[in-house]
Design a protein around this motif. Structure first.
Motif, PDB file in Angstrom:
ATOM      1  N   ARG A  94      -5.843 -27.358   2.424  1.00  0.00           N
ATOM      2  CA  ARG A  94      -5.946 -28.134   3.634  1.00  0.00           C
ATOM      3  C   ARG A  94      -4.820 -28.496   3.972  1.00  0.00           C
ATOM      4  O   ARG A  94      -4.468 -28.678   5.066  1.00  0.00           O
ATOM      5  N   LEU A  95      -3.794 -28.979   3.005  1.00  0.00           N
ATOM      6  CA  LEU A  95      -2.390 -29.492   3.226  1.00  0.00           C
ATOM      7  C   LEU A  95      -1.822 -28.207   3.948  1.00  0.00           C
ATOM      8  O   LEU A  95      -0.716 -28.679   4.832  1.00  0.00           O
ATOM      9  N   ARG A  96      -1.751 -27.149   3.524  1.00  0.00           N
ATOM     10  CA  ARG A  96      -1.164 -26.174   4.409  1.00  0.00           C
ATOM     11  C   ARG A  96      -1.558 -25.684   5.771  1.00  0.00           C
ATOM     12  O   ARG A  96      -0.988 -25.675   6.636  1.00  0.00           O
ATOM     13  N   THR A  97      -3.106 -25.836   5.597  1.00  0.00           N
ATOM     14  CA  THR A  97      -3.696 -25.554   6.852  1.00  0.00           C
ATOM     15  C   THR A  97      -3.430 -26.792   7.872  1.00  0.00           C
ATOM     16  O   THR A  97      -3.284 -26.499   9.168  1.00  0.00           O
ATOM     17  N   ASP A  98      -3.105 -27.898   7.652  1.00  0.00           N
ATOM     18  CA  ASP A  98      -3.155 -29.040   8.308  1.00  0.00           C
ATOM     19  C   ASP A  98      -1.544 -29.366   8.629  1.00  0.00           C
ATOM     20  O   ASP A  98      -1.298 -30.557   8.860  1.00  0.00           O
ATOM     21  N   ALA A  99      -0.686 -28.705   8.172  1.00  0.00           N
ATOM     22  CA  ALA A  99       0.679 -28.961   8.248  1.00  0.00           C
ATOM     23  C   ALA A  99       1.450 -29.279   9.490  1.00  0.00           C
ATOM     24  O   ALA A  99       2.380 -30.068   9.499  1.00  0.00           O
ATOM     25  N   ASP A 100       0.640 -29.152  10.519  1.00  0.00           N
ATOM     26  CA  ASP A 100       1.156 -29.498  11.770  1.00  0.00           C
ATOM     27  C   ASP A 100       0.770 -31.029  12.146  1.00  0.00           C
ATOM     28  O   ASP A 100       1.220 -31.531  13.115  1.00  0.00           O
ATOM     29  N   GLN A 101      -0.267 -31.458  11.449  1.00  0.00           N
ATOM     30  CA  GLN A 101      -0.639 -32.831  11.574  1.00  0.00           C
ATOM     31  C   GLN A 101       0.098 -33.736  10.498  1.00  0.00           C
ATOM     32  O   GLN A 101       0.374 -33.637   9.224  1.00  0.00           O
ATOM     33  N   PRO A 102       0.679 -34.983  11.218  1.00  0.00           N
ATOM     34  CA  PRO A 102       1.468 -35.809  10.302  1.00  0.00           C
ATOM     35  C   PRO A 102       0.892 -36.489   9.080  1.00  0.00           C
ATOM     36  O   PRO A 102      -0.234 -36.859   9.111  1.00  0.00           O
ATOM     37  N   GLN A 107      -2.283 -40.276   4.940  1.00  0.00           N
ATOM     38  CA  GLN A 107      -2.331 -40.837   3.541  1.00  0.00           C
ATOM     39  C   GLN A 107      -2.573 -42.414   3.527  1.00  0.00           C
ATOM     40  O   GLN A 107      -2.909 -42.898   2.732  1.00  0.00           O
ATOM     41  N   VAL A 108      -1.740 -43.059   4.287  1.00  0.00           N
ATOM     42  CA  VAL A 108      -1.844 -44.605   4.394  1.00  0.00           C
ATOM     43  C   VAL A 108      -3.242 -45.155   4.634  1.00  0.00           C
ATOM     44  O   VAL A 108      -3.691 -45.903   4.145  1.00  0.00           O
ATOM     45  N   ALA A 109      -3.870 -44.218   5.765  1.00  0.00           N
ATOM     46  CA  ALA A 109      -5.189 -44.563   5.741  1.00  0.00           C
ATOM     47  C   ALA A 109      -6.144 -44.442   4.728  1.00  0.00           C
ATOM     48  O   ALA A 109      -7.110 -45.310   4.422  1.00  0.00           O
ATOM     49  N   ALA A 110      -5.900 -43.542   3.900  1.00  0.00           N
ATOM     50  CA  ALA A 110      -6.659 -43.098   2.775  1.00  0.00           C
ATOM     51  C   ALA A 110      -6.503 -44.285   1.640  1.00  0.00           C
ATOM     52  O   ALA A 110      -7.540 -44.825   0.962  1.00  0.00           O
ATOM     53  N   CYS A 111      -5.457 -44.667   1.563  1.00  0.00           N
ATOM     54  CA  CYS A 111      -4.805 -45.546   0.508  1.00  0.00           C
ATOM     55  C   CYS A 111      -5.687 -47.218   0.847  1.00  0.00           C
ATOM     56  O   CYS A 111      -6.045 -47.710   0.091  1.00  0.00           O
ATOM     57  N   ILE A 112      -5.511 -47.296   2.293  1.00  0.00           N
ATOM     58  CA  ILE A 112      -6.195 -48.458   2.645  1.00  0.00           C
ATOM     59  C   ILE A 112      -7.428 -48.657   2.588  1.00  0.00           C
ATOM     60  O   ILE A 112      -8.191 -49.667   2.001  1.00  0.00           O
ATOM     61  N   ALA A 113      -8.178 -47.333   2.654  1.00  0.00           N
ATOM     62  CA  ALA A 113      -9.915 -47.260   2.446  1.00  0.00           C
ATOM     63  C   ALA A 113     -10.024 -47.636   0.866  1.00  0.00           C
ATOM     64  O   ALA A 113     -11.020 -48.265   0.573  1.00  0.00           O
ATOM     65  N   ASN A 114      -9.012 -46.826   0.181  1.00  0.00           N
ATOM     66  CA  ASN A 114      -9.323 -47.025  -1.253  1.00  0.00           C
ATOM     67  C   ASN A 114      -9.004 -48.346  -2.029  1.00  0.00           C
ATOM     68  O   ASN A 114      -9.855 -48.863  -2.692  1.00  0.00           O
ATOM     69  N   ARG A 237     -11.482 -45.872  -6.288  1.00  0.00           N
ATOM     70  CA  ARG A 237     -11.444 -44.819  -5.497  1.00  0.00           C
ATOM     71  C   ARG A 237      -9.756 -44.254  -5.486  1.00  0.00           C
ATOM     72  O   ARG A 237      -8.824 -44.908  -5.374  1.00  0.00           O
ATOM     73  N   THR A 238      -9.886 -43.025  -5.344  1.00  0.00           N
ATOM     74  CA  THR A 238      -8.617 -42.068  -5.435  1.00  0.00           C
ATOM     75  C   THR A 238      -8.470 -41.272  -4.141  1.00  0.00           C
ATOM     76  O   THR A 238      -7.636 -40.293  -4.103  1.00  0.00           O
ATOM     77  N   GLU A 239      -9.333 -41.215  -3.222  1.00  0.00           N
ATOM     78  CA  GLU A 239      -9.355 -40.138  -2.234  1.00  0.00           C
ATOM     79  C   GLU A 239      -7.881 -40.401  -1.339  1.00  0.00           C
ATOM     80  O   GLU A 239      -7.360 -41.255  -1.308  1.00  0.00           O
ATOM     81  N   SER A 240      -7.651 -39.035  -1.125  1.00  0.00           N
ATOM     82  CA  SER A 240      -6.334 -38.831  -0.430  1.00  0.00           C
ATOM     83  C   SER A 240      -6.187 -37.460   0.089  1.00  0.00           C
ATOM     84  O   SER A 240      -6.748 -36.584  -0.231  1.00  0.00           O
ATOM     85  N   PRO A 241      -5.472 -37.211   1.445  1.00  0.00           N
ATOM     86  CA  PRO A 241      -5.186 -36.025   1.716  1.00  0.00           C
ATOM     87  C   PRO A 241      -4.383 -35.209   1.007  1.00  0.00           C
ATOM     88  O   PRO A 241      -4.409 -34.022   1.095  1.00  0.00           O
ATOM     89  N   HIS A 242      -3.708 -35.889   0.317  1.00  0.00           N
ATOM     90  CA  HIS A 242      -2.847 -35.234  -0.767  1.00  0.00           C
ATOM     91  C   HIS A 242      -3.828 -34.196  -1.738  1.00  0.00           C
ATOM     92  O   HIS A 242      -4.899 -34.598  -1.848  1.00  0.00           O
ATOM     93  N   SER A 245      -4.958 -37.185  -6.870  1.00  0.00           N
ATOM     94  CA  SER A 245      -5.436 -38.549  -6.737  1.00  0.00           C
ATOM     95  C   SER A 245      -4.390 -39.663  -6.311  1.00  0.00           C
ATOM     96  O   SER A 245      -3.302 -39.505  -6.668  1.00  0.00           O
ATOM     97  N   SER A 246      -4.795 -40.591  -5.522  1.00  0.00           N
ATOM     98  CA  SER A 246      -4.003 -41.728  -5.147  1.00  0.00           C
ATOM     99  C   SER A 246      -4.261 -42.728  -6.278  1.00  0.00           C
ATOM    100  O   SER A 246      -5.317 -43.003  -6.614  1.00  0.00           O
ATOM    101  N   TYR A 247      -3.162 -43.636  -6.623  1.00  0.00           N
ATOM    102  CA  TYR A 247      -3.261 -44.594  -7.329  1.00  0.00           C
ATOM    103  C   TYR A 247      -3.138 -45.892  -6.874  1.00  0.00           C
ATOM    104  O   TYR A 247      -2.829 -47.092  -7.584  1.00  0.00           O
ATOM    105  N   ALA A 248      -3.048 -45.994  -5.594  1.00  0.00           N
ATOM    106  CA  ALA A 248      -2.901 -47.384  -4.790  1.00  0.00           C
ATOM    107  C   ALA A 248      -3.806 -48.331  -5.077  1.00  0.00           C
ATOM    108  O   ALA A 248      -3.453 -49.469  -5.358  1.00  0.00           O
TER     109      ALA A 248
END
Length: 289
Positions: A94-102, A107-114, A237-242, A245-248
């Motif tokens: 998905r990272l490759r597919t969505d490469a045109d999206q910042p 990532q920030v939104a996912a970390c805030i949610a976590n 929670r460790t959800e991330s578009p990466h 896993s996110s460690y935030a």
């Protein structure tokens, strides 16, 4: 000599279900609906929760084509880990597919949610109990491997400013075994482990529990096999578009625990921090600005 892969658990249950006794069917139903519990909890705990004897689970494992219950549990772990690995691969695609999206705003939104999820996921009473235990321990041993290793270093860095009882196992020339050999009922072993789980973290949890130490685990899922040895655990929670896993949220929890410990330490922490700062400056650890 030809070897055979172990059967998929749900497939094995479906194939053999009609031939099982009523008791074994109850056990099979429990396994099918609670695979995480099978993968992470002891046979005694599973038997108690399901109302079926341990011996019945052993008989069921053999009826399903496994050598024993432990082989069935290893298959449950393998299937759960495979699902997680597939998820990583999907995210990488998905990272490759969505490469045109910042990526940054996602990532920030996912970390805030976590991080916000910590308020729902962490029981304050349990957190207070764990901090009290850390505060009263003779020593606290931190264990982390793979991606978690750097976070145990950070944990120790924060804690050692105000408390000299903390150490990171298996680092700086010491082996994991040499550190764990000295732990006992007066000590706490705190393990950080996120998927993919390191074998050494699971084995360390088992050894620490066997030595009578209090075991605290910070992890991302109830599928972590070391949870069966934990006295206390926190799931972050460790959800991330990466793809990884996110460690935030884990960082926030680490900083919260150390902050709570400083508050409990009182003026003694102030004196220790001042002493550490003085020696850091004597040793020219910091750049003068």
């Amino acid at each position: 000599m030809e070897t055979h892969s172990p059967p998929q658990i749900r497939t094995a249950i479906s194939t053999s279900y009609a031939e099982l006794s009523d008791t074994l069917r109850i056990a099979a139903d429990y396994i099918a609906e609670n695979q995480v519990e099978i993968a992470t909890r002891s046979l005694r705990s599973v038997a108690s929760a399901s109302g079926v004897s341990p011996a019945s689970y052993t008989r069921l494992a053999r009826a399903l084509g496994f050598s024993d219950y432990e082989a069935l549990r290893e298959q449950a772990r393998s299937e759960l880990n495979k699902r997680e690995q597939d998820s990583f691969q999907d995210k990488a695609r998905r990272l490759r597919t969505d490469a045109d999206q910042p990526l940054l705003p996602r990532q920030v939104a996912a970390c805030i949610a976590n991080i916000n999820g910590l308020l729902e996921d962490v029981d304050q009473e349990l957190l207070d109990t764990v901090v009290d235990r850390l505060d009263s321990s003779r020593k606290i041993v931190l264990i982390g491997a793979l991606a978690s290793a750097g976070f145990t270093d950070y944990f120790a860095y924060l804690a050692k400013w105000f408390d000299d009882r903390w150490l990171v196992a298996g680092r700086n020339g010491t082996t994991l075994g040499s550190t764990l050999a000295g732990v006992g009922p007066e000590d706490t072993v705190l393990i950080i482990s996120k998927h993919p789980y390191a074998h050494r973290s699971v084995r360390a949890a088992a050894v620490a529990a066997g030595n009578g130490a209090t075991v605290v685990v910070l992890t991302d899922s109830h599928t972590f096999p070391g949870l069966q040895y934990a006295d206390f655990h926190f799931i972050q929670r460790t959800e991330s578009p990466h793809f990884f896993s996110s460690y935030a949220a884990t960082l926030v929890l680490i900083e919260t625990i150390t902050g709570m410990l400083v508050a409990r330490a009182g003026s003694g922490a102030d004196a220790r921090i001042q002493e550490v700062d003085k020696h850091n400056r004597l040793l020219d650890e910091f750049e003068n600005v």
